[in-house]
Design a protein around this motif. Structure first.
Motif, PDB file in Angstrom:
ATOM      1  N   UNK A 198       8.149  32.079  56.489  1.00  0.00           N
ATOM      2  CA  UNK A 198       8.249  30.709  57.018  1.00  0.00           C
ATOM      3  C   UNK A 198       9.530  30.487  57.835  1.00  0.00           C
ATOM      4  N   UNK A 199      10.636  31.096  57.419  1.00  0.00           N
ATOM      5  CA  UNK A 199      11.892  30.947  58.164  1.00  0.00           C
ATOM      6  C   UNK A 199      11.786  31.601  59.539  1.00  0.00           C
ATOM      7  N   UNK A 200      11.196  32.790  59.580  1.00  0.00           N
ATOM      8  CA  UNK A 200      11.019  33.478  60.868  1.00  0.00           C
ATOM      9  C   UNK A 200      10.173  32.630  61.811  1.00  0.00           C
ATOM     10  N   UNK A 201       9.117  32.046  61.275  1.00  0.00           N
ATOM     11  CA  UNK A 201       8.243  31.192  62.089  1.00  0.00           C
ATOM     12  C   UNK A 201       9.000  29.977  62.611  1.00  0.00           C
ATOM     13  N   UNK A 202       9.800  29.349  61.755  1.00  0.00           N
ATOM     14  CA  UNK A 202      10.520  28.130  62.126  1.00  0.00           C
ATOM     15  C   UNK A 202      11.596  28.380  63.170  1.00  0.00           C
ATOM     16  N   UNK A 203      12.275  29.520  63.066  1.00  0.00           N
ATOM     17  CA  UNK A 203      13.407  29.798  63.957  1.00  0.00           C
ATOM     18  C   UNK A 203      13.071  30.712  65.127  1.00  0.00           C
ATOM     19  N   UNK A 204      11.812  31.100  65.270  1.00  0.00           N
ATOM     20  CA  UNK A 204      11.429  31.962  66.383  1.00  0.00           C
ATOM     21  C   UNK A 204      12.006  33.360  66.255  1.00  0.00           C
ATOM     22  N   UNK A 205      12.043  33.863  65.036  1.00  0.00           N
ATOM     23  CA  UNK A 205      12.580  35.199  64.766  1.00  0.00           C
ATOM     24  C   UNK A 205      11.425  36.173  64.590  1.00  0.00           C
ATOM     25  N   UNK A 206      11.410  37.232  65.369  1.00  0.00           N
ATOM     26  CA  UNK A 206      10.344  38.216  65.270  1.00  0.00           C
ATOM     27  C   UNK A 206      10.442  38.998  63.973  1.00  0.00           C
ATOM     28  N   UNK A 207       9.334  39.177  63.284  1.00  0.00           N
ATOM     29  CA  UNK A 207       9.314  39.921  62.022  1.00  0.00           C
ATOM     30  C   UNK A 207       8.885  41.363  62.276  1.00  0.00           C
ATOM     31  N   UNK A 208       9.738  42.293  61.839  1.00  0.00           N
ATOM     32  CA  UNK A 208       9.465  43.723  62.017  1.00  0.00           C
ATOM     33  C   UNK A 208       9.379  44.340  60.619  1.00  0.00           C
ATOM     34  N   UNK A 209       8.192  44.381  60.035  1.00  0.00           N
ATOM     35  CA  UNK A 209       8.067  44.885  58.662  1.00  0.00           C
ATOM     36  C   UNK A 209       8.375  46.375  58.543  1.00  0.00           C
ATOM     37  N   UNK A 210       9.195  46.713  57.550  1.00  0.00           N
ATOM     38  CA  UNK A 210       9.384  48.133  57.260  1.00  0.00           C
ATOM     39  C   UNK A 210       8.603  48.480  55.994  1.00  0.00           C
ATOM     40  N   UNK A 211       8.276  49.751  55.860  1.00  0.00           N
ATOM     41  CA  UNK A 211       7.432  50.246  54.765  1.00  0.00           C
ATOM     42  C   UNK A 211       6.089  49.533  54.707  1.00  0.00           C
ATOM     43  N   UNK A 212       5.379  49.393  55.834  1.00  0.00           N
ATOM     44  CA  UNK A 212       4.075  48.713  55.809  1.00  0.00           C
ATOM     45  C   UNK A 212       3.022  49.481  55.011  1.00  0.00           C
ATOM     46  N   UNK A 213       3.286  50.760  54.737  1.00  0.00           N
ATOM     47  CA  UNK A 213       2.352  51.566  53.954  1.00  0.00           C
ATOM     48  C   UNK A 213       2.795  51.698  52.495  1.00  0.00           C
ATOM     49  N   UNK A 214       3.740  50.858  52.101  1.00  0.00           N
ATOM     50  CA  UNK A 214       4.168  50.839  50.708  1.00  0.00           C
ATOM     51  C   UNK A 214       4.757  52.143  50.224  1.00  0.00           C
ATOM     52  N   UNK A 215       5.480  52.828  51.107  1.00  0.00           N
ATOM     53  CA  UNK A 215       6.103  54.087  50.714  1.00  0.00           C
ATOM     54  C   UNK A 215       5.108  55.191  50.406  1.00  0.00           C
ATOM     55  N   UNK A 216       3.882  55.067  50.915  1.00  0.00           N
ATOM     56  CA  UNK A 216       2.855  56.076  50.690  1.00  0.00           C
ATOM     57  C   UNK A 216       1.742  55.605  49.771  1.00  0.00           C
ATOM     58  N   UNK A 217       1.979  54.525  49.018  1.00  0.00           N
ATOM     59  CA  UNK A 217       0.987  54.008  48.077  1.00  0.00           C
ATOM     60  C   UNK A 217      -0.304  53.598  48.787  1.00  0.00           C
ATOM     61  N   UNK A 218      -0.185  53.108  50.037  1.00  0.00           N
ATOM     62  CA  UNK A 218      -1.324  52.512  50.736  1.00  0.00           C
ATOM     63  C   UNK A 218      -1.970  53.425  51.766  1.00  0.00           C
ATOM     64  N   UNK A 219      -1.687  54.708  51.717  1.00  0.00           N
ATOM     65  CA  UNK A 219      -2.270  55.594  52.741  1.00  0.00           C
ATOM     66  C   UNK A 219      -3.069  56.755  52.147  1.00  0.00           C
ATOM     67  N   UNK A 220      -3.878  56.443  51.168  1.00  0.00           N
ATOM     68  CA  UNK A 220      -4.740  57.472  50.601  1.00  0.00           C
ATOM     69  C   UNK A 220      -4.021  58.385  49.642  1.00  0.00           C
ATOM     70  N   UNK A 221      -3.205  57.814  48.793  1.00  0.00           N
ATOM     71  CA  UNK A 221      -2.334  58.587  47.916  1.00  0.00           C
ATOM     72  C   UNK A 221      -3.104  59.354  46.837  1.00  0.00           C
ATOM     73  N   UNK A 222      -4.346  58.962  46.574  1.00  0.00           N
ATOM     74  CA  UNK A 222      -5.124  59.654  45.545  1.00  0.00           C
ATOM     75  C   UNK A 222      -5.675  60.997  46.025  1.00  0.00           C
ATOM     76  N   UNK A 223      -5.611  61.211  47.343  1.00  0.00           N
ATOM     77  CA  UNK A 223      -6.002  62.512  47.876  1.00  0.00           C
ATOM     78  C   UNK A 223      -4.934  63.534  47.502  1.00  0.00           C
ATOM     79  N   UNK A 224      -5.339  64.778  47.395  1.00  0.00           N
ATOM     80  CA  UNK A 224      -4.370  65.817  47.047  1.00  0.00           C
ATOM     81  C   UNK A 224      -3.449  66.078  48.233  1.00  0.00           C
ATOM     82  N   UNK A 225      -2.169  65.813  48.060  1.00  0.00           N
ATOM     83  CA  UNK A 225      -1.162  65.999  49.105  1.00  0.00           C
ATOM     84  C   UNK A 225      -0.173  67.071  48.659  1.00  0.00           C
ATOM     85  N   UNK A 226       0.109  68.013  49.537  1.00  0.00           N
ATOM     86  CA  UNK A 226       0.969  69.133  49.172  1.00  0.00           C
ATOM     87  C   UNK A 226       2.374  69.042  49.756  1.00  0.00           C
ATOM     88  N   UNK A 227       2.600  68.098  50.669  1.00  0.00           N
ATOM     89  CA  UNK A 227       3.929  67.964  51.250  1.00  0.00           C
ATOM     90  C   UNK A 227       4.192  66.520  51.647  1.00  0.00           C
TER      91      UNK A 227
END
Length: 323
Positions: A198-227
């Motif tokens: 809400x503050x970004x919206x009110x003040x015209x501040x662009x929001x640049x989200x970091x970790x949009x994939x939740x540190x790996x949680x949201x990108x198919x983490x249940x698949x077998x990953x080796x690296x």
């Protein structure tokens, strides 16, 4: 590629921002070059880094890789919006961190040298400094703007009241002030919906989200990953803790025929306050996969189901917790 204004400025940036934290510690210099080359080909013009990135390679290693890439073809510099950060510890001296005018000046000069450029397009405060007054911070930033060493000022990890205070302090000085804020934001972590968004919206501040994939949680983490990061013990512990939600999420993604990473990014992009989520590909393949999110528009029904799996606060403050 889609482009949008960075906050209330006239500057246009791509809807995806190329994060470079992996460059050096997890991605070789040559592979980093290939990722940046491909990003440019795909129309990504927004590159983000920080003076402390480098991991075991040392402080500044990531900026150095970007600098070598820019030096390899000098025409690249004017094709990108280059963002870096100041605050983190860069040495053992008592003034080698935070946001004193002394450190801001030196850190900027050091970043310019490593990045092999004469200016930084977006110079971001990596964290709030509770020990340095805004008068000192903005005086230092104004001087860098006058000298042509930076163009815009941004923030990262600020609370909403920090953004409000900075906005009015800059206004008193007839200074543009903060134009963007980098905050952690993803389906798993939606805390900033309470006040920062809400503050970004009110003040015209662009929001640049970091970790949009939740540190790996949201990108198919249940698949077998080796690296990569998804193999680390802390993440695996989080997977076990969140397994029911992750299973429901990955099942939904499969039902709608999209990769979990694309769905996670498309969800962040669906918020009108968001300028560009930061993607941090370790490989060229990850970059290609991330870009697919721009073609994905989530239906209201899917958005509702995502809210059920990964519930947020429900509203902005104070409505989220009071009548």
């Amino acid at each position: 590629m889609e482009y949008t204004h960075l906050g209330r400025t006239g500057l246009k940036v791509s809807r995806l921002c190329l994060g470079t934290m992996n460059f050096g510690p997890y991605t070789s210099e040559s592979d980093s070059f290939r990722i940046m080359n491909r990003a440019l080909e795909l129309g990504i013009n927004f590159f983000d880094t920080a003076n402390v990135y480098g991991g075991e390679k040392g402080v500044g290693a990531t900026e150095q890789i970007i600098g070598k890439w820019l030096l390899e073809d000098k025409s690249r510099r004017h094709k990108i919006v280059l963002a870096t950060k100041v605050y983190g510890k860069t040495g053992e001296g008592p003034n080698d961190s935070k946001l004193s005018a002394y450190h801001i000046r030196k850190a900027c000069e050091d970043s310019l040298k490593r990045l092999q450029t004469d200016h930084i397009d977006l110079y971001q405060m990596h964290h709030i400094d509770r020990e340095t007054p805004w008068e000192e911070i903005f005086q230092a930033m104004e001087q860098l703007v006058r000298e042509g060493k930076i163009i815009y000022v941004g923030s990262s990890n600020f609370a909403a009241w920090n953004l409000a205070e900075a906005f009015y302090k800059a206004k008193e000085r007839n200074f543009l002030g903060i134009v963007s804020e980098q905050s952690i934001y993803n389906l798993r972590n939606r805390n900033i919906e309470l006040e920062v968004i809400p503050a970004c919206k009110a003040f015209g501040i662009g929001l640049i989200p970091w970790s949009p994939l939740g540190g790996g949680i949201l990108c198919g983490v249940l698949k077998e990953i080796k690296e990569g990061r998804r193999t680390r013990e802390p993440l695996q512990k989080s997977v076990e803790k969140l397994r029911p939600q992750i299973e429901a999420y990955e099942k939904l993604c499969k039902e709608i025929g999209n990769e979990p990473s694309s769905v996670a990014l498309a969800w962040v992009l669906s918020n009108p306050v968001v300028t560009a989520p930061i993607i941090g590909p370790r490989t060229l393949e990850q970059l290609e996969e991330n870009v697919k999110s721009l073609e994905l528009k989530l239906s209201d029904d899917v958005l509702k189901k995502l809210d059920e799996i990964w519930p947020g606060p429900g509203n902005q403050a104070p409505e989220a917790y009071a009548w």
